[in-house]
Design a protein around this motif. Structure first.
Motif, PDB file in Angstrom:
ATOM      1  N   GLY A  81       7.068  -0.431 -13.585  1.00 43.00           N
ATOM      2  CA  GLY A  81       6.339   0.620 -14.246  1.00 43.00           C
ATOM      3  C   GLY A  81       4.469   0.534 -13.966  1.00 43.00           C
ATOM      4  O   GLY A  81       4.055   1.999 -14.496  1.00 43.00           O
ATOM      5  N   LYS A  82       4.154  -0.236 -13.091  1.00 49.89           N
ATOM      6  CA  LYS A  82       2.598  -0.134 -12.790  1.00 49.89           C
ATOM      7  C   LYS A  82       2.691   0.264 -11.629  1.00 49.89           C
ATOM      8  O   LYS A  82       2.760   0.034 -10.585  1.00 49.89           O
ATOM      9  N   PHE A  83       1.327   0.838 -11.606  1.00 52.17           N
ATOM     10  CA  PHE A  83       0.720   1.595  -9.971  1.00 52.17           C
ATOM     11  C   PHE A  83      -0.032   0.412  -9.162  1.00 52.17           C
ATOM     12  O   PHE A  83      -0.559  -0.317  -9.743  1.00 52.17           O
ATOM     13  N   LYS A 104       0.691  -1.061   0.305  1.00 52.31           N
ATOM     14  CA  LYS A 104      -0.312   0.189  -0.136  1.00 52.31           C
ATOM     15  C   LYS A 104       0.893   1.181   0.301  1.00 52.31           C
ATOM     16  O   LYS A 104       0.317   2.483   0.473  1.00 52.31           O
ATOM     17  N   ASN A 105       2.085   0.924  -0.550  1.00 51.95           N
ATOM     18  CA  ASN A 105       2.755   2.531  -1.012  1.00 51.95           C
ATOM     19  C   ASN A 105       2.618   3.229  -1.987  1.00 51.95           C
ATOM     20  O   ASN A 105       3.538   4.023  -1.905  1.00 51.95           O
ATOM     21  N   ARG A 106       1.608   3.090  -2.428  1.00 50.99           N
ATOM     22  CA  ARG A 106       0.818   3.307  -3.696  1.00 50.99           C
ATOM     23  C   ARG A 106       2.101   4.171  -4.653  1.00 50.99           C
ATOM     24  O   ARG A 106       1.726   5.399  -4.718  1.00 50.99           O
ATOM     25  N   LEU A 107       2.870   3.401  -5.621  1.00 46.96           N
ATOM     26  CA  LEU A 107       4.640   3.609  -5.521  1.00 46.96           C
ATOM     27  C   LEU A 107       4.416   3.065  -6.904  1.00 46.96           C
ATOM     28  O   LEU A 107       3.065   1.709  -7.532  1.00 46.96           O
ATOM     29  N   THR A 108       4.979   3.902  -8.484  1.00 46.09           N
ATOM     30  CA  THR A 108       5.046   3.207  -9.761  1.00 46.09           C
ATOM     31  C   THR A 108       6.545   2.129  -9.586  1.00 46.09           C
ATOM     32  O   THR A 108       6.492   1.455 -11.082  1.00 46.09           O
ATOM     33  N   ASN A 109       7.471   2.077  -8.788  1.00 47.24           N
ATOM     34  CA  ASN A 109       8.910   1.640  -9.190  1.00 47.24           C
ATOM     35  C   ASN A 109       8.300  -0.018  -7.962  1.00 47.24           C
ATOM     36  O   ASN A 109       9.862  -0.114  -8.045  1.00 47.24           O
ATOM     37  N   TRP A 149       7.675 -18.815   1.879  1.00 43.49           N
ATOM     38  CA  TRP A 149       7.707 -17.912   1.417  1.00 43.49           C
ATOM     39  C   TRP A 149       8.356 -16.803   1.521  1.00 43.49           C
ATOM     40  O   TRP A 149       8.483 -16.557   2.228  1.00 43.49           O
ATOM     41  N   THR A 150       8.514 -15.960   0.384  1.00 44.41           N
ATOM     42  CA  THR A 150       9.775 -15.175   0.234  1.00 44.41           C
ATOM     43  C   THR A 150      10.105 -14.078  -0.556  1.00 44.41           C
ATOM     44  O   THR A 150       9.015 -14.064  -1.756  1.00 44.41           O
ATOM     45  N   LEU A 151       9.542 -12.731   0.198  1.00 44.26           N
ATOM     46  CA  LEU A 151       9.178 -11.464  -0.834  1.00 44.26           C
ATOM     47  C   LEU A 151       9.665 -11.157  -0.796  1.00 44.26           C
ATOM     48  O   LEU A 151      10.724 -10.095  -0.107  1.00 44.26           O
ATOM     49  N   THR A 152      10.870 -10.453  -2.158  1.00 36.51           N
ATOM     50  CA  THR A 152      11.577 -10.048  -2.200  1.00 36.51           C
ATOM     51  C   THR A 152      11.111  -8.149  -3.276  1.00 36.51           C
ATOM     52  O   THR A 152      10.780  -8.536  -4.105  1.00 36.51           O
ATOM     53  N   ASN A 153      11.970  -7.328  -3.203  1.00 38.08           N
ATOM     54  CA  ASN A 153      11.236  -5.767  -3.752  1.00 38.08           C
ATOM     55  C   ASN A 153      13.116  -5.083  -4.608  1.00 38.08           C
ATOM     56  O   ASN A 153      13.597  -4.931  -4.100  1.00 38.08           O
ATOM     57  N   ALA A 154      12.517  -5.802  -6.345  1.00 37.78           N
ATOM     58  CA  ALA A 154      13.429  -5.186  -6.456  1.00 37.78           C
ATOM     59  C   ALA A 154      12.897  -3.457  -7.426  1.00 37.78           C
ATOM     60  O   ALA A 154      13.609  -3.070  -8.695  1.00 37.78           O
ATOM     61  N   ALA A 155      12.328  -2.322  -6.689  1.00 38.44           N
ATOM     62  CA  ALA A 155      12.223  -1.589  -6.894  1.00 38.44           C
ATOM     63  C   ALA A 155      12.976  -0.902  -7.356  1.00 38.44           C
ATOM     64  O   ALA A 155      14.488  -0.523  -6.891  1.00 38.44           O
ATOM     65  N   GLN A 156      13.581   0.189  -8.141  1.00 40.29           N
ATOM     66  CA  GLN A 156      14.491   1.257  -8.522  1.00 40.29           C
ATOM     67  C   GLN A 156      14.476   2.418  -8.014  1.00 40.29           C
ATOM     68  O   GLN A 156      13.166   2.938  -7.937  1.00 40.29           O
ATOM     69  N   VAL A 190      -0.135  -6.877 -11.058  1.00 37.93           N
ATOM     70  CA  VAL A 190       0.432  -7.331 -10.174  1.00 37.93           C
ATOM     71  C   VAL A 190       0.786  -9.157 -11.759  1.00 37.93           C
ATOM     72  O   VAL A 190      -0.963  -9.233 -11.580  1.00 37.93           O
ATOM     73  N   THR A 191       1.108 -10.163 -11.740  1.00 41.69           N
ATOM     74  CA  THR A 191       0.673 -11.072 -12.813  1.00 41.69           C
ATOM     75  C   THR A 191       1.152 -12.233 -11.994  1.00 41.69           C
ATOM     76  O   THR A 191       1.797 -12.118 -10.591  1.00 41.69           O
ATOM     77  N   ASN A 192       0.721 -13.457 -12.249  1.00 42.70           N
ATOM     78  CA  ASN A 192       0.811 -14.435 -11.594  1.00 42.70           C
ATOM     79  C   ASN A 192       0.952 -16.074 -12.998  1.00 42.70           C
ATOM     80  O   ASN A 192       0.320 -15.650 -13.364  1.00 42.70           O
TER      81      ASN A 192
END
Length: 250
Positions: free
Chosen positions: A208-210, A122-127, A243-250, A187-189
């Motif tokens: 690039g998606k919100f 819920k950060n409301r970002l596109t990156n 289950w592992t959640l990683t973030n590659a935000a630029q 978000v895809t799967n």
């Protein structure tokens, strides 16, 4: 008498001309706005939801449970409680594959119980660019036997869970993704999830998606998959899905 009338007529005519000229001048001047424009400043600040936003209750509460995500805006929101095949499963006396359905799953109209996994962002970002992976902590029996956990997931079936975290979950709480650009999902799967001892992608946010919401993926018909039942020994299962959640935000 006639002379008086003539003078009166001349005076009336002159007055009319003068008066008419004055009205035309006033009308001409009022058509030019002064000032022609003005501005009003718009100020303030839009902020994120309080305390990380709602942590929604999961679908199928008997099979899934919330994590300790607390006030975080980003993390794993809920996950399956346990994948349990039961204690009375007989290994097939064949060299063919055997699939054992995890207990508790139902798909009847009045009692739909399925496994779910969710990522809250819920950060409301596109990156964002985050990825949720899954793997078995250790192999079941020998690694080369290829025993895995399978689910016939539907490609690009991720929904948003808008449950407020207090009310009992209702199926209407699963809605479409934001699709801020009114076209593609954010978000895809993949199709047909298979969890082994190697990390496999469960869902991911597209660059690039919100992104805004608790993104829920249903894991329909979760099974223990044994490629060749004749090669497997009798045993008690003892492993975990990580289950592992990683973030590659630029």
């Amino acid at each position: 008498m006639k002379k008086h009338i003539a003078l009166f007529g001349t005076t009336l005519l002159l007055g009319s001309l003068l008066g008419g000229t004055g009205v035309l001048a006033e009308e001409s001047a009022s058509n030019e706005a002064t000032p022609q424009s003005a501005t009003t400043e718009v100020t303030g600040e839009l902020q994120l939801s309080d305390n990380g936003g709602f942590n929604p209750n999961p679908p199928s509460g008997e099979l899934n449970e919330k994590t300790d995500i607390s006030n975080s805006y980003f993390g794993i929101a809920y996950k399956p409680k346990t994948f349990n095949i039961g204690n009375e499963v007989k290994l097939a006396d064949t060299n063919e594959e055997q699939n054992v359905v995890m207990q508790g799953q139902t798909t009847s109209e009045d009692n739909n119980q399925t496994f779910h996994i969710a990522v809250k962002d819920k950060n409301r970002l596109t990156n964002r660019g985050w990825t949720l992976n899954a793997k078995l902590a250790n192999p079941i029996d020998e690694k080369n036997l290829g025993i895995s956990i399978k689910s016939a997931t539907v490609k690009n079936s991720v929904k948003r869970n808008i449950n407020n975290g207090t009310d009992v979950f209702d199926s209407k709480h699963l809605i479409e993704q934001v699709k801020k650009d009114n076209t593609n999902i954010e978000v895809t799967n993949p199709e047909n999830l298979e969890i082994t001892t190697e990390n496999v992608e469960v869902m991911k946010a597209l660059q690039g998606k919100f992104v805004n919401g608790a993104y829920d993926l249903e894991l329909p018909q979760v099974e223990l998959h044994i490629p060749d039942a004749s090669k497997v020994k009798a045993q008690s299962l003892s492993t975990n899905v990580t289950w592992t959640l990683t973030n590659a935000a630029q």
